[in-house]
Design a protein around this motif. Structure first.
Motif, PDB file in Angstrom:
ATOM      1  N   GLY A   1       0.828  -1.211   0.000  1.00  8.69           N
ATOM      2  CA  GLY A   1       0.000   0.000   0.000  1.00  8.69           C
ATOM      3  C   GLY A   1       0.860   1.259   0.000  1.00  8.69           C
ATOM      4  N   ILE A   2       1.933   1.252  -0.777  1.00 10.70           N
ATOM      5  CA  ILE A   2       2.975   2.291  -0.831  1.00 10.70           C
ATOM      6  C   ILE A   2       3.652   2.447   0.542  1.00 10.70           C
ATOM      7  CG2 ILE A   2       3.703   4.482  -1.827  1.00 10.70           C
ATOM      8  CD1 ILE A   2       1.139   4.799  -3.246  1.00 10.70           C
ATOM      9  N   ALA A   3       4.312   1.383   0.948  1.00 10.53           N
ATOM     10  CA  ALA A   3       5.186   1.418   2.144  1.00 10.53           C
ATOM     11  C   ALA A   3       4.427   1.648   3.446  1.00 10.53           C
ATOM     12  CB  ALA A   3       6.282   2.468   1.980  1.00 10.53           C
TER      13      ALA A   3
ATOM     14  N   GLY B   1       0.524  12.129   5.513  1.00 12.15           N
ATOM     15  CA  GLY B   1       1.889  12.591   5.321  1.00 12.15           C
ATOM     16  C   GLY B   1       1.939  14.058   4.924  1.00 12.15           C
ATOM     17  N   ALA B   2       1.079  14.425   3.970  1.00 14.16           N
ATOM     18  CA  ALA B   2       1.093  15.813   3.498  1.00 14.16           C
ATOM     19  C   ALA B   2       0.803  16.776   4.653  1.00 14.16           C
ATOM     20  CB  ALA B   2       0.060  15.991   2.385  1.00 14.16           C
ATOM     21  N   GLU B   3      -0.113  16.382   5.499  1.00 11.15           N
ATOM     22  CA  GLU B   3      -0.464  17.258   6.623  1.00 11.15           C
ATOM     23  C   GLU B   3       0.716  17.396   7.594  1.00 11.15           C
ATOM     24  OE1 GLU B   3      -4.085  17.854   9.843  1.00 11.15           O
ATOM     25  OE2 GLU B   3      -3.816  15.887   8.909  1.00 11.15           O
ATOM     26  N   ALA B   4       1.451  16.308   7.775  1.00  9.38           N
ATOM     27  CA  ALA B   4       2.630  16.380   8.641  1.00  9.38           C
ATOM     28  C   ALA B   4       3.677  17.316   8.039  1.00  9.38           C
ATOM     29  CB  ALA B   4       3.216  14.984   8.857  1.00  9.38           C
ATOM     30  N   VAL B   5       3.899  17.204   6.733  1.00  2.68           N
ATOM     31  CA  VAL B   5       4.892  18.070   6.084  1.00  2.68           C
ATOM     32  C   VAL B   5       4.466  19.537   6.192  1.00  2.68           C
ATOM     33  CG1 VAL B   5       6.010  18.657   3.897  1.00  2.68           C
ATOM     34  CG2 VAL B   5       5.702  16.254   4.519  1.00  2.68           C
ATOM     35  N   GLU B   6       3.192  19.808   5.930  1.00  2.00           N
ATOM     36  CA  GLU B   6       2.687  21.192   6.055  1.00  2.00           C
ATOM     37  C   GLU B   6       2.969  21.734   7.457  1.00  2.00           C
ATOM     38  OE1 GLU B   6       0.010  23.272   4.430  1.00  2.00           O
ATOM     39  OE2 GLU B   6      -0.291  22.079   2.610  1.00  2.00           O
TER      40      GLU B   6
ATOM     41  N   TYR C   1       9.262  14.383  -3.425  1.00  4.49           N
ATOM     42  CA  TYR C   1       7.815  14.230  -3.284  1.00  4.49           C
ATOM     43  C   TYR C   1       7.445  14.480  -1.836  1.00  4.49           C
ATOM     44  CZ  TYR C   1       3.028  12.701  -3.404  1.00  4.49           C
ATOM     45  OH  TYR C   1       1.658  12.690  -3.322  1.00  4.49           O
ATOM     46  N   HIS C   2       6.500  15.409  -1.618  1.00  4.16           N
ATOM     47  CA  HIS C   2       6.076  15.682  -0.247  1.00  4.16           C
ATOM     48  C   HIS C   2       4.564  15.726  -0.070  1.00  4.16           C
ATOM     49  CE1 HIS C   2      10.220  16.287   0.959  1.00  4.16           C
ATOM     50  NE2 HIS C   2      10.394  17.112  -0.045  1.00  4.16           N
ATOM     51  N   GLY C   3       3.776  15.542  -1.147  1.00  2.00           N
ATOM     52  CA  GLY C   3       2.339  15.491  -0.970  1.00  2.00           C
ATOM     53  C   GLY C   3       1.583  16.241  -2.050  1.00  2.00           C
ATOM     54  N   ARG C   4       0.245  16.316  -1.848  1.00  2.00           N
ATOM     55  CA  ARG C   4      -0.650  16.835  -2.879  1.00  2.00           C
ATOM     56  C   ARG C   4      -1.488  18.034  -2.426  1.00  2.00           C
ATOM     57  NH1 ARG C   4      -2.020  13.094  -7.077  1.00  2.00           N
ATOM     58  NH2 ARG C   4      -1.160  11.020  -6.813  1.00  2.00           N
ATOM     59  N   THR C   5      -1.293  18.510  -1.201  1.00  2.00           N
ATOM     60  CA  THR C   5      -2.005  19.719  -0.784  1.00  2.00           C
ATOM     61  C   THR C   5      -1.310  20.923  -1.418  1.00  2.00           C
ATOM     62  OG1 THR C   5      -0.601  19.877   1.158  1.00  2.00           O
ATOM     63  CG2 THR C   5      -2.702  18.703   1.426  1.00  2.00           C
TER      64      THR C   5
ATOM     65  N   GLY D   1      11.496   8.789  -2.386  1.00  2.00           N
ATOM     66  CA  GLY D   1      10.513   7.747  -2.662  1.00  2.00           C
ATOM     67  C   GLY D   1       9.936   7.862  -4.061  1.00  2.00           C
ATOM     68  N   GLU D   2       8.870   8.631  -4.206  1.00  2.00           N
ATOM     69  CA  GLU D   2       8.189   8.742  -5.503  1.00  2.00           C
ATOM     70  C   GLU D   2       9.158   9.177  -6.601  1.00  2.00           C
ATOM     71  OE1 GLU D   2       4.892   7.697  -5.448  1.00  2.00           O
ATOM     72  OE2 GLU D   2       5.588   7.316  -3.411  1.00  2.00           O
ATOM     73  N   GLY D   3      10.160   9.960  -6.223  1.00  2.00           N
ATOM     74  CA  GLY D   3      11.116  10.501  -7.204  1.00  2.00           C
ATOM     75  C   GLY D   3      12.047   9.470  -7.804  1.00  2.00           C
TER      76      GLY D   3
ATOM     77  N   ALA E   1      13.751  16.118   8.017  1.00  2.00           N
ATOM     78  CA  ALA E   1      13.829  14.861   7.265  1.00  2.00           C
ATOM     79  C   ALA E   1      12.414  14.343   7.060  1.00  2.00           C
ATOM     80  CB  ALA E   1      14.669  13.840   8.021  1.00  2.00           C
ATOM     81  N   ASP E   2      12.029  14.192   5.798  1.00  2.00           N
ATOM     82  CA  ASP E   2      10.736  13.588   5.485  1.00  2.00           C
ATOM     83  C   ASP E   2      10.954  12.077   5.417  1.00  2.00           C
ATOM     84  OD1 ASP E   2       8.470  12.508   4.381  1.00  2.00           O
ATOM     85  OD2 ASP E   2       8.164  14.098   2.900  1.00  2.00           O
ATOM     86  N   GLU E   3      10.621  11.406   6.509  1.00  2.00           N
ATOM     87  CA  GLU E   3      10.802   9.943   6.581  1.00  2.00           C
ATOM     88  C   GLU E   3       9.454   9.233   6.452  1.00  2.00           C
ATOM     89  OE1 GLU E   3      13.630   7.738   7.666  1.00  2.00           O
ATOM     90  OE2 GLU E   3      15.121   9.180   8.435  1.00  2.00           O
TER      91      GLU E   3
HETATM   92  N1  PLZ Z   1       6.292  12.488   1.806  1.00  2.00           N
HETATM   93  C1  PLZ Z   1       8.207  11.080   1.258  1.00  2.00           C
HETATM   94  O1  PLZ Z   1       6.290   9.337   0.113  1.00  2.00           O
HETATM   95  C2  PLZ Z   1       3.455   9.805   0.107  1.00  2.00           C
HETATM   96  C3  PLZ Z   1       2.083   9.148  -2.537  1.00  2.00           C
HETATM   97  C4  PLZ Z   1       1.154   8.455  -3.424  1.00  2.00           C
HETATM   98  P1  PLZ Z   1       0.334  11.244   2.189  1.00  2.00           P
HETATM   99  N2  PLZ Z   1       3.895   8.966  -0.952  1.00  2.00           N
HETATM  100  C5  PLZ Z   1       2.892   8.229  -1.689  1.00  2.00           C
HETATM  101  C6  PLZ Z   1       0.376   9.408  -4.274  1.00  2.00           C
HETATM  102  O2  PLZ Z   1       0.510   9.323  -5.508  1.00  2.00           O
HETATM  103  O3  PLZ Z   1      -0.372  10.214  -3.718  1.00  2.00           O
HETATM  104  C7  PLZ Z   1       4.463  10.743   0.726  1.00  2.00           C
HETATM  105  C8  PLZ Z   1       5.833  10.456   0.691  1.00  2.00           C
HETATM  106  C9  PLZ Z   1       6.739  11.363   1.263  1.00  2.00           C
HETATM  107  C10 PLZ Z   1       4.994  12.779   1.862  1.00  2.00           C
HETATM  108  C11 PLZ Z   1       4.038  11.934   1.340  1.00  2.00           C
HETATM  109  C12 PLZ Z   1       2.586  12.295   1.432  1.00  2.00           C
HETATM  110  O4  PLZ Z   1       1.931  11.414   2.277  1.00  2.00           O
HETATM  111  O5  PLZ Z   1      -0.018  10.416   3.379  1.00  2.00           O
HETATM  112  O6  PLZ Z   1       0.044  10.577   0.869  1.00  2.00           O
HETATM  113  O7  PLZ Z   1      -0.238  12.625   2.254  1.00  2.00           O
END
Ligand code: PLZ
Length: 445
Positions: free
Chosen positions: A68-70, A130-135, A157-161, A232-234, A260-262
């Motif tokens: 499920g993507i790690a 994850g995105a919310e944590a990075v924000e 890659y850090h999210g979609r917000t 990761g995604e990169g 560090a985005d872990e």
């Molecule tokens: N930071 C390093 O890998 C999420 C994204 C899948 P969220 N990676 C999978 C997709 O296509 O949406 C990720 C990440 C790193 C941040 C995120 C964001 O984490 O939980 O998806 O918001």
């Protein structure tokens, strides 16, 4: 005949083509109800999970090299997580930690303080994604430093917000026509040994990045440098040794916080609790999600107490952040990682898979590089003799794996990286079987 892990024998896992009729029927309903912007890598109707297996509605068993993507590294479900969630759900499902607190949230923060790198005093705050944590890490860093600029890397890659789209490097599919983006985000080159000038050291790659930071932004304006210790995604990009250390040293020298985005690398995925440990780097802030809670939505920012506590009361929060069910799942996940020694399991996966993948690369000119750490491994495909990405080859290999019942994912700025993210609990025999399928798929090219 079934094997010890409850699965069928090799070659006998699939009872229909992939996707089968039940999955195809779900796909039709989905097309009429679900937005087209949210596709699936492999449109099989998931019914059950297991240690390294997914079972679909047609009765097919797929070997899961995606987690499920790690996320489901400790099992899907890990038995302790299933029990902990059921127990918590029977008591209360929500109170909002900002309304009335509960012990499991505090316990998760205690665990994060102990497990993340560094002996300094730490504080944590919990979120949903994850995105919310990075924000929130960026909010905290800006508030604590009184500076605005944030530096990120190529291929990040850090999210979609909105803010995390700005932090993410790749336009398609993440950013295309979704602008305007948040300001004060500056991008510098990543250490990418396969694509950097030959022989470039980690220190040289760091100097290339920090020189740009100083020149284009000014160290005194930078709140934070945000980096995935392994991207990761990169493309599962592992920076050259010494790169992270040199970037961290530059940050410390200039009062810039290192975040560090872990989110993808954390929680035993790379063979240590956190990937920064491999480079002996202690970040000021660390974001976690994914592997932390066995599939329940939970994320965290953990960092130096004085930085985290700089924010005024009420400046951080949210309705669901640190939901009690997710916290119960996290505590059971962490316990599973300890008792089943899943960091060591990731190291074993690395040894076994790299042995096979390195041998495959020897006889396959289209494999430009095999790389990764622990159970976060990848192959980058190129046109033989060049570093030109071969996206089509990669897609063909992924499709062939899917048709043979092995769930793999691709990644990379050029879409030319096949990545393996097996659950850390995958039985050896299942991993072997999946690697044989991958070898076949690559040979068929
Ligand atoms: N930071 C390093 O890998 C999420 C994204 C899948 P969220 N990676 C999978 C997709 O296509 O949406 C990720 C990440 C790193 C941040 C995120 C964001 O984490 O939980 O998806 O918001």
């Amino acid at each position: 005949m079934t094997t010890a892990h409850g699965g069928k024998q090799t070659g006998n896992r699939l009872v229909t083509g992939i996707p089968g009729p039940q999955s195809a029927a779900l796909q039709q309903r989905r097309d009429r109800a679900v937005a087209a912007g949210v596709p699936s890598v492999l449109p099989v109707a998931t019914e059950r999970g297991g240690d390294g297996l997914l079972v679909d509605a047609d009765g097919n068993e797929l070997i899961d090299l995606a987690s499920g993507i790690a996320v489901t590294g400790a099992g899907n479900p890990a038995p302790a997580v299933a029990d902990a969630v059921a127990e918590q759900v029977s008591r209360f499902t929500h109170s909002c930690f900002m309304v009335t607190p509960y012990e499991s949230y505090v316990r998760v923060c205690e665990e994060l303080g102990e497990l993340t790198p560094g002996d300094h005093e730490k504080r944590s705050a919990l979120f949903n994604s994850g995105a919310e944590a990075v924000e929130n890490a960026v909010k905290i860093a800006r508030h604590a430093t009184g500076r605005q600029a944030v530096v990120v890397f190529d291929h990040a890659y850090h999210g979609r917000t909105n803010l995390t789209m700005a932090l993410t490097a790749k336009n398609m599919p993440y950013k295309h026509r979704f602008g305007p983006f948040a300001p004060e985000v500056h991008r510098v080159p990543m250490s990418y040994p396969f694509r950097d000038p030959e022989g470039m050291t980690g220190q040289q790659a760091a100097a290339r990045a920090t020189t740009q930071m100083a020149k284009h932004v000014g160290a005194e304006n930078i709140a934070a440098v945000l980096i995935e210790p392994i991207q990761g995604e990169g493309g599962f990009v592992v920076p050259a040794p010494g790169f992270l250390r040199a970037v961290a040293d530059w940050c410390a020298e200039h009062g810039v916080l290192l975040i560090a985005d872990e989110i993808q690398t954390g929680f035993c995925r790379t063979g240590a609790w956190f990937a920064c440990e491999h480079e002996d780097v202690v970040p000021d802030l660390i974001t976690t999600a994914k592997g932390i809670a066995g599939g329940l939505p939970l994320a965290a920012v953990t960092g130096r107490a004085e930085v985290m506590n700089a924010v005024h009361a009420g400046g951080l929060g949210g309705t669901y952040g640190g939901n009690p069910v997710a916290c119960a799942a996290a505590l059971a996940t962490i316990e599973t990682m300890r008792t089943r020694e899943l960091a060591a399991a990731a190291q074993r996966i690395e040894r076994e898979a790299l042995r096979r993948l390195d041998a495959l690369a020897e006889r396959t000119p289209a494999i430009g590089e095999v790389r990764g750490r622990g159970a976060m491994l990848a192959m980058e495909f190129v046109r033989p003799g060049t570093t030109e990405p071969d996206t089509e080859f990669t897609a063909r290999v992924a499709t062939a794996c899917h048709e043979a019942g092995v769930l793999v994912l691709t990644c990379g700025t050029y879409g030319n990286v096949l990545r393996l993210l097996p659950p850390l609990v995958i039985p050896d025999a299942l991993l072997d079987e999946a690697l044989s399928v991958i070898e076949h798929a690559v040979a068929a090219g």
